[in-house]
Write a protein that holds these residues in place. Structure first.
Motif, PDB file in Angstrom:
ATOM      1  N   LEU B 334      43.697  93.010  26.127  1.00  0.00           N
ATOM      2  CA  LEU B 334      44.710  92.531  25.181  1.00  0.00           C
ATOM      3  C   LEU B 334      44.118  92.378  23.777  1.00  0.00           C
ATOM      4  O   LEU B 334      44.653  92.890  22.793  1.00  0.00           O
ATOM      5  CB  LEU B 334      45.300  91.208  25.662  1.00  0.00           C
ATOM      6  N   LEU B 335      42.955  91.675  23.704  1.00  0.00           N
ATOM      7  CA  LEU B 335      42.351  91.425  22.396  1.00  0.00           C
ATOM      8  C   LEU B 335      41.915  92.713  21.732  1.00  0.00           C
ATOM      9  O   LEU B 335      42.123  92.913  20.529  1.00  0.00           O
ATOM     10  CB  LEU B 335      41.157  90.466  22.549  1.00  0.00           C
ATOM     11  N   VAL B 340      42.761  97.178  17.852  1.00  0.00           N
ATOM     12  CA  VAL B 340      42.964  98.613  17.646  1.00  0.00           C
ATOM     13  C   VAL B 340      44.297  98.858  16.945  1.00  0.00           C
ATOM     14  O   VAL B 340      44.379  99.656  16.003  1.00  0.00           O
ATOM     15  CB  VAL B 340      42.911  99.349  19.012  1.00  0.00           C
ATOM     16  N   VAL B 341      45.327  98.135  17.378  1.00  0.00           N
ATOM     17  CA  VAL B 341      46.647  98.341  16.784  1.00  0.00           C
ATOM     18  C   VAL B 341      46.642  97.921  15.316  1.00  0.00           C
ATOM     19  O   VAL B 341      47.167  98.620  14.451  1.00  0.00           O
ATOM     20  CB  VAL B 341      47.726  97.583  17.586  1.00  0.00           C
ATOM     21  N   ARG B 342      45.989  96.795  15.023  1.00  0.00           N
ATOM     22  CA  ARG B 342      45.907  96.343  13.624  1.00  0.00           C
ATOM     23  C   ARG B 342      45.251  97.405  12.759  1.00  0.00           C
ATOM     24  O   ARG B 342      45.691  97.692  11.659  1.00  0.00           O
ATOM     25  CB  ARG B 342      45.066  95.063  13.528  1.00  0.00           C
ATOM     26  N   GLU B 343      44.185  97.960  13.316  1.00  0.00           N
ATOM     27  CA  GLU B 343      43.421  98.951  12.592  1.00  0.00           C
ATOM     28  C   GLU B 343      44.256 100.209  12.328  1.00  0.00           C
ATOM     29  O   GLU B 343      44.047 100.899  11.346  1.00  0.00           O
ATOM     30  CB  GLU B 343      42.234  99.314  13.481  1.00  0.00           C
ATOM     31  N   ALA B 465      46.538  95.403  31.599  1.00  0.00           N
ATOM     32  CA  ALA B 465      46.116  96.234  30.473  1.00  0.00           C
ATOM     33  C   ALA B 465      47.322  96.837  29.768  1.00  0.00           C
ATOM     34  O   ALA B 465      47.372  96.902  28.536  1.00  0.00           O
ATOM     35  CB  ALA B 465      45.180  97.341  30.962  1.00  0.00           C
ATOM     36  N   ALA B 466      48.302  97.274  30.553  1.00  0.00           N
ATOM     37  CA  ALA B 466      49.491  97.896  29.983  1.00  0.00           C
ATOM     38  C   ALA B 466      50.231  96.892  29.102  1.00  0.00           C
ATOM     39  O   ALA B 466      50.619  97.203  27.969  1.00  0.00           O
ATOM     40  CB  ALA B 466      50.404  98.406  31.084  1.00  0.00           C
ATOM     41  N   ILE B 467      50.369  95.676  29.628  1.00  0.00           N
ATOM     42  CA  ILE B 467      51.043  94.641  28.846  1.00  0.00           C
ATOM     43  C   ILE B 467      50.240  94.343  27.583  1.00  0.00           C
ATOM     44  O   ILE B 467      50.789  94.229  26.482  1.00  0.00           O
ATOM     45  CB  ILE B 467      51.239  93.367  29.694  1.00  0.00           C
ATOM     46  N   GLY B 468      48.894  94.281  27.770  1.00  0.00           N
ATOM     47  CA  GLY B 468      48.012  94.019  26.640  1.00  0.00           C
ATOM     48  C   GLY B 468      48.138  95.062  25.550  1.00  0.00           C
ATOM     49  O   GLY B 468      47.975  94.775  24.363  1.00  0.00           O
TER      50      GLY B 468
END
Ligand code: ATP
Ligand code: MG
Lengths: 223, 488
Positions: B334-335, B340-343, B465-468
């Protein structure tokens, strides 16, 4: 084909509000090649992002082929961006770790085009913008600025959009390549009846267009 | 170039970070797998303990155990009463008698007094009269035999009024009258050749003979010998696993009662309780029902209950650790995906601007997370292969030591070899043996844990992981492209 009525975009920065687009209205017939000119910071990119449904107008309507995109739900907007619009960003905005070819294939992937057909058409488009074959497989972040700009143009053409919105498409090109791109866009507008709206400082480009608009203090005027 | 290859490519984009994530994930997943193995191993251990202890209670006449002590024999009426107690599923009465060698008896009957010793006071007494048999004991009297029998002999002798030089004697043979193919403590009789008893009538001539006794008397299936005046036929030879029991015979209960004139009498009842949890309550209920002055009710499991419950807590701790490591793995994903998404906010904006649906973006990040999880799992499996053996040993082997210590006195007091065989767990030893060898890990886990659990664990990690990956990517994809395009 494109009808813009009283569009306003307001930004709040701190305690001040800016209105780079403040009551813009105009219409474009299908197959028109038009240019928007204006000083830096006059709101040209802002207006283009409203037309491309990248951002939402604070008020006013943008109607494309009788569909008011200001009122579309998110799912329909996705289809609009994918099928009807070809957007060339001022900063190109290629996916850096994908090759030139893969970048051009992306919109077709989203449209559900088969893989073989995607890569074939992507290669054709890259050839049209005169990106040599050896550059097709090169990662976008390893291409020169001008090359990236041409890949961005090829990507915008991928799904045969009916409206192409291009922000400074020749800004990073030498005169010769710039001419090539201008010719390509003209041909699309006049032979394939694609409506094309470019933002430019380039007089060579502006002189080739059918209509020229000027954006100043939030208002659009035609030359 | 599709969404899958794009996701795989993205997973390797920042190699240093991906490597670090895979290592951390591997540790968490490896720990989770090791805990799963530990949990299952302990579970198997608990089951085998429960199975070997059984849900059995033994009812003996008050103050009596086997051939020792005194008191009044149990009766068929006691068995009926016991069967009526709540949670009792079955009651199985047995009658143990001691049979003296008829040749030795006839020799000694010639000597006044000593005959009475062998016949009446008998070796250890038993309940009421014993009998004689043509069988010779396979066990030498030795010091213990001399001592045990000379004591009663002396008693008999003094009753008889004279002490004589006693001839060499053979020690008596224990005969157990049974009405099913189980021992007095409820374990199955293990017949190694021939068949179990089938005729339990009073006039039955069937008998089971212990291995050493059969060898000593050259008996085979079909051979005959005598008990009192009746000629018995060997239907089967059994192996109880120890010298004392293998020097005994099993006879049909009714025949034993008839032959030794103890009609309706029983030396012990084996009571089966419906659930191991109800054993102690039933023990009290049985004592109350039959009368504390008449019977002693003993539970083979009383001491083991605590061992089982301590193993049970190890089991639940390992389960908690398993879940905690899974949650940790999920949190790591999740973290990392939030990072990664922020980046890649800008990239998400571009993808949206050129027509990607939110779903496509979500799928892309979920697949990227899956790639990390799968790599973490593979490395984690290797970690688990090396760590599960020591972890299981530490958790279970240490616990087995204390269990054995706890079981020791019980085994003595319970008066049965009942759980002797099952104890130390054949099954468990096998399981542990298989742990050695990292390459066998997957096979070992899948056999000891079961595919369902393994699949469940894998699905659990993947779902977390998918939810994360989904939460941050969808949150980002939901906003207008221009907002993410512009960046911070
Ligand atoms: N998200 C925003 N928040 C606040 N102000 C903004 C935002 N986006 C744009 N602006 C402001 O709006 C004005 C118009 O910006 P825009 O990018 O449209 O100019 P432009 O005409 O494209 O300039 P250039 O020719 O340099 O690209 C600028 O003053 C800019 O600071
Ligand atoms: Mg601009």
């Amino acid at each position: 084909m494109l009808s813009v009525t009283d569009v306003v975009k307001t930004f709040n920065s701190g305690d001040r509000t800016i209105k780079p687009v403040n009551g813009v209205s105009f219409t474009l017939e299908q197959g028109t090649f038009a240019a928007i000119l204006g000083k830096s910071g006059s709101g040209k990119s802002t207006l283009l992002s409203l037309l491309g449904a990248l951002d939402k107008a604070s008020s006013g309507d943008v109607v494309v082929d009788e569909v008011n995109i200001s009122k579309l739900p998110d799912r329909k907007l996705t289809a609009y961006r994918r099928d009807d619009i070809g957007f060339v960003f001022q900063q190109y905005n290629l996916i850096p770790n994908l090759s030139a070819l893969e970048n051009v294939m992306l919109p077709m992937e989203f449209a559900g085009v088969r893989h073989g057909e995607r890569s074939k058409r992507a290669a054709e488009l890259l050839n049209q913008v005169e990106l040599t074959e050896e550059m097709h497989g090169r990662k976008a972040n390893r291409l020169s600025g001008g090359m990236q700009q041409r890949v961005a143009i090829a990507r915008a053409l991928a799904n045969n959009p009916k409206l192409i919105l291009a922000d400074e498409p020749t800004g990073n090109l030498d005169d010769e390549t710039g001419e090539l791109i201008i010719a390509l866009l003209r041909q699309l507008a006049h032979e394939k009846k694609t409506t094309i709206l470019v933002v430019t400082h380039d007089h060579a480009l502006a002189s080739q267009t059918d209509r020229k608009f000027r954006l100043a203090r939030g208002k659009l005027t035609e030359d | 170039m599709g969404v899958v290859s794009r996701s795989v490519g993205n997973a390797f984009r920042n190699k240093v970070r991906s490597g670090a994530v895979v290592v951390i994930l591997a540790v968490a997943i490896g720990l989770a797998l090791a805990m799963l193995v530990a949990n299952q191993a302990v579970g198997a251990k608990v089951d085998s303990l429960k199975a070997s202890v059984g849900n059995n209670l033994t009812v003996n006449p008050a103050g009596s155990r086997g051939g020792l002590g005194g008191g009044n024999p149990l009766t068929a009426a006691d068995a009926t009463k016991a069967a009526a107690v709540a949670h009792v599923t079955s009651v199985n009465g047995t009658l143990s008698v001691r049979l003296a060698n008829s040749a030795a008896t006839s020799t000694t009957t010639a000597t006044p007094g000593a005959g009475q010793g062998a016949d009446r006071g008998g070796p250890g007494g038993g309940f009421g009269s014993s009998g004689t048999t043509s069988l010779k004991s396979a066990v030498d009297p030795g010091v213990l035999g001399q001592r045990n029998n000379s004591n009663s002999g002396a008693t008999g002798g003094s009753t008889g009024g004279s002490t004589t030089t006693r001839p060499a004697f053979t020690i008596p043979i224990q005969a157990t009258g049974v009405s099913t193919s189980t021992t007095a403590t409820g374990a199955a009789i293990k017949v190694t050749s021939g068949a179990q008893l089938t005729d339990f009538a009073a006039n039955s001539t069937q008998a089971l003979v212990g291995t050493t006794l059969a060898t000593k008397n050259s008996l085979k299936v079909g051979s005959t010998f005598t008990v009192q005046s009746r000629t018995m036929t060997v239907t089967g030879i059994f192996d109880a696993g120890d010298a004392f029991d293998n020097n005994g015979i099993y006879l049909p209960l009714a025949a034993t009662q008839t032959l030794t004139s103890q009609a309706g009498q029983l030396s012990s009842l084996n009571v089966v309780v419906d659930n191991i949890e109800n054993v102690s309550a039933t023990q009290a209920a049985l004592t109350a029902s039959l009368g504390a002055t008449n019977v002693d009710v003993t539970a083979g499991s009383s001491g083991l209950q605590s061992a089982i419950s301590s193993l049970g807590s190890v089991q639940s701790i390992s389960l908690i650790a398993f879940i905690a490591s899974l949650v940790t793995a999920g949190l790591i994903v999740l973290l990392i995906m939030i990072m990664v998404v922020r980046e890649r906010r800008r990239e998400i904006g571009v993808l949206k601007a050129i027509g990607a649906a939110n779903r496509t973006i979500g799928v892309q990040f979920v697949l990227e997370a899956m790639v990390l999880v799968v790599m973490g799992t593979v490395v984690g499996a290797v970690v688990a292969a090396f760590s599960s053996n020591p972890i299981v040993s530490a958790l279970v082997a240490g616990n087995t030591g204390s269990t054995a210590a706890a079981a020791g006195p019980v085994q003595g007091a319970g008066g049965g070899g009942g759980f002797g065989g099952g104890f130390g767990g054949g099954g468990f030893t096998r399981t542990r043996g298989a742990f050695s060898g990292a390459s066998q890990l997957i096979g070992t886990i899948s056999t000891s844990v079961g595919w369902q659990t393994l699949v469940l664990g894998a699905v659990g990690i993947l779902v977390i992981a998918a939810i994360g990956a989904l939460i941050p990517s969808l949150l980002t994809a939901k906003v207008r492209p221009i907002e993410v395009l512009r960046g911070e």
